[in-house]
Design an enzyme around this catalytic site. Structure first.
Site, PDB file in Angstrom:
ATOM      1  N   GLU A   1      27.665 -21.140   8.601  1.00  0.00           N
ATOM      2  CA  GLU A   1      27.119 -22.411   8.145  1.00  0.00           C
ATOM      3  C   GLU A   1      28.061 -23.020   7.112  1.00  0.00           C
ATOM      4  O   GLU A   1      28.477 -22.314   6.197  1.00  0.00           O
ATOM      5  CB  GLU A   1      25.726 -22.238   7.503  1.00  0.00           C
ATOM      6  CG  GLU A   1      25.092 -23.590   7.219  1.00  0.00           C
ATOM      7  CD  GLU A   1      23.704 -23.486   6.560  1.00  0.00           C
ATOM      8  OE1 GLU A   1      23.224 -22.361   6.331  1.00  0.00           O
ATOM      9  OE2 GLU A   1      23.143 -24.535   6.286  1.00  0.00           O
TER      10      GLU A   1
ATOM     11  N   ASN B   1      21.356 -15.916   8.745  1.00  0.00           N
ATOM     12  CA  ASN B   1      21.629 -15.640  10.153  1.00  0.00           C
ATOM     13  C   ASN B   1      20.480 -14.876  10.805  1.00  0.00           C
ATOM     14  O   ASN B   1      19.951 -13.928  10.229  1.00  0.00           O
ATOM     15  CB  ASN B   1      22.902 -14.789  10.268  1.00  0.00           C
ATOM     16  CG  ASN B   1      23.975 -15.230   9.308  1.00  0.00           C
ATOM     17  OD1 ASN B   1      24.479 -16.331   9.423  1.00  0.00           O
ATOM     18  ND2 ASN B   1      24.281 -14.396   8.322  1.00  0.00           N
TER      19      ASN B   1
ATOM     20  N   HIS C   1      13.892 -16.325   0.090  1.00  0.00           N
ATOM     21  CA  HIS C   1      14.412 -17.592   0.627  1.00  0.00           C
ATOM     22  C   HIS C   1      15.041 -17.376   2.013  1.00  0.00           C
ATOM     23  O   HIS C   1      14.685 -18.066   2.973  1.00  0.00           O
ATOM     24  CB  HIS C   1      15.439 -18.165  -0.354  1.00  0.00           C
ATOM     25  CG  HIS C   1      16.099 -19.423   0.093  1.00  0.00           C
ATOM     26  ND1 HIS C   1      15.691 -20.663  -0.352  1.00  0.00           N
ATOM     27  CD2 HIS C   1      17.125 -19.657   0.947  1.00  0.00           C
ATOM     28  CE1 HIS C   1      16.445 -21.591   0.201  1.00  0.00           C
ATOM     29  NE2 HIS C   1      17.323 -21.008   0.997  1.00  0.00           N
ATOM     30  N   GLU C   2      15.938 -16.421   2.093  1.00  0.00           N
ATOM     31  CA  GLU C   2      16.625 -16.209   3.379  1.00  0.00           C
ATOM     32  C   GLU C   2      15.632 -15.720   4.429  1.00  0.00           C
ATOM     33  O   GLU C   2      15.705 -16.118   5.592  1.00  0.00           O
ATOM     34  CB  GLU C   2      17.782 -15.218   3.234  1.00  0.00           C
ATOM     35  CG  GLU C   2      18.818 -15.587   2.157  1.00  0.00           C
ATOM     36  CD  GLU C   2      19.333 -17.010   2.241  1.00  0.00           C
ATOM     37  OE1 GLU C   2      19.374 -17.569   3.356  1.00  0.00           O
ATOM     38  OE2 GLU C   2      19.702 -17.573   1.186  1.00  0.00           O
TER      39      GLU C   2
END
Ligand code: ARG
Ligand code: ZN
Length: 852
Positions: free
Chosen positions: A115, A259, A291-292
């Site tokens: 990203e 990911n 968050h991820e």
């Protein structure tokens, strides 16, 4: 080259499937890609595959050599039918990849970051988020050097070859954009666990790190499982693969990356133990892990149509992680911290040359738009909609959004329309928050007529022009408001939500029998600046009695700010009301330590500067130090009592213990500010006896800003104790860069020549250059020494890692806020940067926009 939101068109070709075959080697990695491509609609455009630094070694269509050409970095292939199998082959050199985008080497391992546009550095592909593809990935590598081979999705097969290499195959059943692709090859050990989803599926979760770091992964693993359960409970979102892997790497351009099924993290957001991580680190780890993880739904299952929609996933996911963290401890303190971050990072963005809307209209380099505006202001927009809808309808609206857009690449508009539909509200005007940059300024005036018992609140909003947006339309500003009686101290008008949507509006309160005191923007219901004419006495009252903890904190901040700004501008501010209010807060037995610690902290130098037309860094520093000294002296007994009360505690990571440490370290700072003769030795004793990093670093920071003979000793002891721990050495650099000593600029220049300083590692670069640029007085040294140093470093860093360099530029771009001599010096450095041969487009965009 400028990319514009208005130019969006659907992709000409889709790629429903891809098979990737990696022959991994740090010097030369061979990448074979087989894409199933499908024409999207009726057109005769060729297939165009993005590449960056790639040269095709072979291009085949349906098994035969194809008719292709390079158009700049793009591979163009003429295709006749509607569906084809396209194969390409390239070779890349991870070990020479200093940009840390694409496939690169870190600490002997190979890893990826795609990203926003890193996948095109790995293989030819339509590198845009609205092309969703099912991935099948085969990794082959030398087994001794890379015993662990991971990719997205679920593992399907693996085996050994007889030449010392081995291979693994991974399959991700969920179609995804290529920015979510990831692989890891490395010598890693796992901290494993199982999470059972509420529908009863077992997920194998694992955190992969260097063997010697395994003991530092329990906190992250615990946070992950807590986050998985939280998303089920609060948003009804379950995990969807059989495995969830997290890998920590030392060289990473930002915090972490979501990911699919294989999150890759900057190791600073994974590794923690009491001896090396502060409470702040622990909190940040839990927040980033959450968050991820939350991105699996807000980001991956539903992704972005184009990069202008970035806040669709980032704003919403930040909102989600903030609420998650609030649920783990004190929600009030979390809100205060989040607002402090917004004011420190986002308000200046809105007020400067790089201001952009939450949904930008154009960019040169998308990496420059991973900003506090997209992330933190974006989160505030979600929060305002949640406030307007109320909890129940908000949940209905997010359910609708997840349901309707699952498996698609969506837009901010899609999200807002779900809020509107399920919330049964009209958000037409609210949408301006997405399109207009800038921080609204609301003036509130409260007038009371004693005779009629009527109080009139007049609200006016304005917003200053921002680059490219000279005229602003009025915004919808949700303000929670309440009135207290000046005599009784009791509520005289209950809390209500006011939606200010006109330039001006009046709200009447009836039966107000005594003079009312205004409590406004409670809980920070809107990301705006509120200007009131409340007196020091009224602010003092609210800081002691408001029943909204945020408003209480805010009243204290406003009181401090008024005093400091008046000291800077008129040479004298009355310290007494601040001292009284701080005493009252310190002695309030109903408050917890964490809240007290936040409330009694003075606004930062830079936040004080943000209130002034022309920032005078030296005068601000002097005024703040003078108030700190008076607070230290006048309340010395109270500080010592607070300090000693926290001393006996042994380390524990709990909200109460964290709060005690926070207050202890704030108290230590004030005892030092008082000039008490034993202050430095008190700090040194804490430094030596600490059983945790919060206390050790807190003491070090105090000593590092002082002039005692203990200062050098403490810095040396700290360095020697942690010389093999990169994350702690980052703190050693940052602590010195943030020092308030007069010689900090010079010290930082010397540190840039230290044997442990390197620009190649983003954390290290940020720890010195980034921290120094935050140190207002030191960076804005009147002779321009700080500007020159930072520009030199950024020019050098740009050659290695343009993304990380460009992220550090904004402080130099704020020249309009300073006196004309400083402004000229800052501009000169920006001009020098723009004139540098071979400058990246990342840096060019940031520096040239800052000069305009
Ligand atoms: N999506 C990641 C996160 O917020 C960050 C990616 C940052 N990418 C960039 N090019 N700056 O969780
Ligand atoms: Zn994110």
């Amino acid at each position: 080259v400028v990319t514009r939101r208005a130019d969006y068109t659907a992709p000409a070709w889709l790629v429903p499937e891809i098979a990737l075959d990696f022959d991994l080697d740090p010097r030369r990695t061979r990448v074979r890609a087989r894409l199933n491509v499908a024409r999207n609609g009726a057109h005769d455009a060729p297939l165009r595959l993005d590449g960056d630094g790639l040269a095709p070694l072979a291009v085949r269509v349906d098994g035969v050599d194809a008719d292709w050409r390079m158009d700049g970095a793009t591979l163009e292939i003429a295709l006749s039918g509607d569906a084809h199998e396209v194969e390409t082959e390239v070779e890349i050199a991870p070990e020479r990849n200093t940009q840390l985008m694409g496939l690169y080497a870190s600490g002997g391992n190979l890893c990826t970051q795609c990203e926003a546009e890193g996948f095109r550095r790995i293989t030819f592909f339509p590198d845009r988020p609205d092309v969703l593809t099912r991935y099948q990935v085969k990794l082959t590598a030398e087994k001794a050097r890379y015993p662990v081979l991971l990719a997205n999705g679920d593992p399907v097969a693996s085996g050994d070859l007889d030449d010392g290499r081995h291979w693994a195959e991974w399959h991700d059943p969920f179609p995804k954009p290529c920015y979510l692709f990831a692989l890891i090859a490395g010598d890693l050990a796992a901290n494993r666990d199982t999470f059972t989803t509420r529908s009863g599926r077992d997920v194998e979760v694992a955190i992969w790190v260097r063997e010697r770091d395994l003991a530092k992964t329990d906190h992250a693993l615990h946070a992950l499982k807590t986050a998985m359960a939280w998303d089920e409970r609060v948003y009804g979102r379950e995990y969807d693969l059989d495995v969830f892997n997290i890998v920590a790497v030392d060289d990473f351009n930002f915090g972490a990356m979501e990911n699919k099924g294989l999150n890759i993290f900057n190791s600073r957001y994974i590794l923690a133990d009491p001896d090396t991580a502060t409470d702040h680190d622990y909190d940040a780890i839990a927040a980033v892990v959450a968050h991820e993880y939350f991105h699996n739904w807000s980001g991956n299952r539903i992704t972005c149509r184009d990069w202008f929609q970035l806040s669709l996933k980032e704003g919403f996911t930040v909102y989600r992680d903030q609420k998650f963290s609030a649920d783990q401890g004190s929600a009030a303190v979390k809100r205060i911290e989040d607002v402090r971050t917004l004011r420190a990072a986002q308000f200046p963005e809105d007020a400067g040359p790089l201001a952009h809307p939450v949904r930008p209209d154009s960019y040169i380099e998308i990496s420059n738009f991973y900003t506090a505006t997209i992330y933190n202001k974006g989160a505030e927009l979600i929060g305002m909609m949640a406030t307007i809808l109320g909890a129940e309808k908000f949940r209905r609206a997010t359910d609708l959004y997840f349901d309707r857009f699952d498996g698609t690449a969506a837009t901010c508009e899609d999200f807002v329309s779900c809020m509107e539909e399920a919330g049964e509200v009209d958000l037409t005007r609210f949408r301006r928050w997405y399109s207009q940059a800038g921080t609204p300024r609301v003036t509130a005036r409260l007038v009371h007529e004693a005779g009629s018992g009527r109080a009139m609140l007049t609200l006016r909003q304005t917003m200053a022009p921002t680059p490219g947006q000279p005229v602003k339309e009025p915004m919808v500003v949700p303000l929670t408001v309440k009135l207290f009686g000046a005599d009784s101290g009791r509520e005289v008008a209950p809390e209500q939500l006011v939606l200010l949507s006109e330039p001006e509006s009046e709200i009447a309160f009836e039966s107000v029998g005594e003079r009312p005191i205004l409590s406004i923007n409670r809980g920070f219901s809107a990301p705006v600046v509120v200007e009131t004419d409340r007196s020091a006495a009224d602010l003092g009252f609210l800081s002691g009695h408001d029943d909204d903890p945020f408003a209480r904190y805010e009243a204290m901040q406003q009181l401090m700010l008024d005093t400091l700004v008046s000291s800077v501008q008129r040479g004298r501010g009355d310290h007494a009301p601040v001292i009284d209010a701080v005493r009252q807060t310190l002695l309030d037995g109903d408050l917890d330590s964490a809240f007290i610690a936040e409330a009694v902290l003075l606004p930062s130098d830079s936040f004080i500067g943000d209130q002034m037309a022309v920032v005078d860094p030296d005068a601000i520093f002097r005024a703040r130090e003078a108030l700190r000294r008076d607070l230290g002296r006048e309340l010395e007994g109270e500080w010592r009592e607070a300090y000693e009360a926290a001393l006996a505690n042994r380390f524990e990571y709990s909200p109460a213990a964290k709060g005690a440490r926070r207050l202890k370290n704030v108290a230590l700072g004030y005892i030092n500010a008082s000039g008490a003769p034993d202050a430095a030795s008190l700090a040194f004793v804490q430094f030596e006896q600490a059983d945790n990093m919060t206390d050790r670093q807190g003491a070090l920071a105090t000593l590092a800003s002082g002039t005692s003979d203990k200062r050098v000793a403490a810095l040396d002891i700290f360095y020697n104790r942690y010389s093999d721990n990169a994350l702690v050495l980052d703190k050693w650099f940052a602590t010195q860069a943030l020092s308030s000593r007069d010689d900090t600029a010079q010290a930082v220049e010397e540190l840039s020549r230290h044997k442990d300083f390197t620009l190649a590692n983003p954390n290290r670069a940020r720890s010195l250059i980034g921290a120094f640029a935050m140190n207002q007085r030191a960076f804005h040294d009147a002779a321009g020494r700080g500007y020159r140093f930072v520009a030199d470093q950024l020019i050098a860093l740009d050659k290695l890692n343009p993304q990380t360099a460009a992220k550090l530029l904004p402080p130099l771009g704020r020249w309009r806020r300073f006196d004309k001599d400083r402004a000229a010096l800052m501009r000169a450095e920006l001009e020098r940067i723009v004139a540098t041969p071979g400058l990246s487009k990342d840096m060019f965009e940031q520096a040239s926009k800052s000069l305009d």
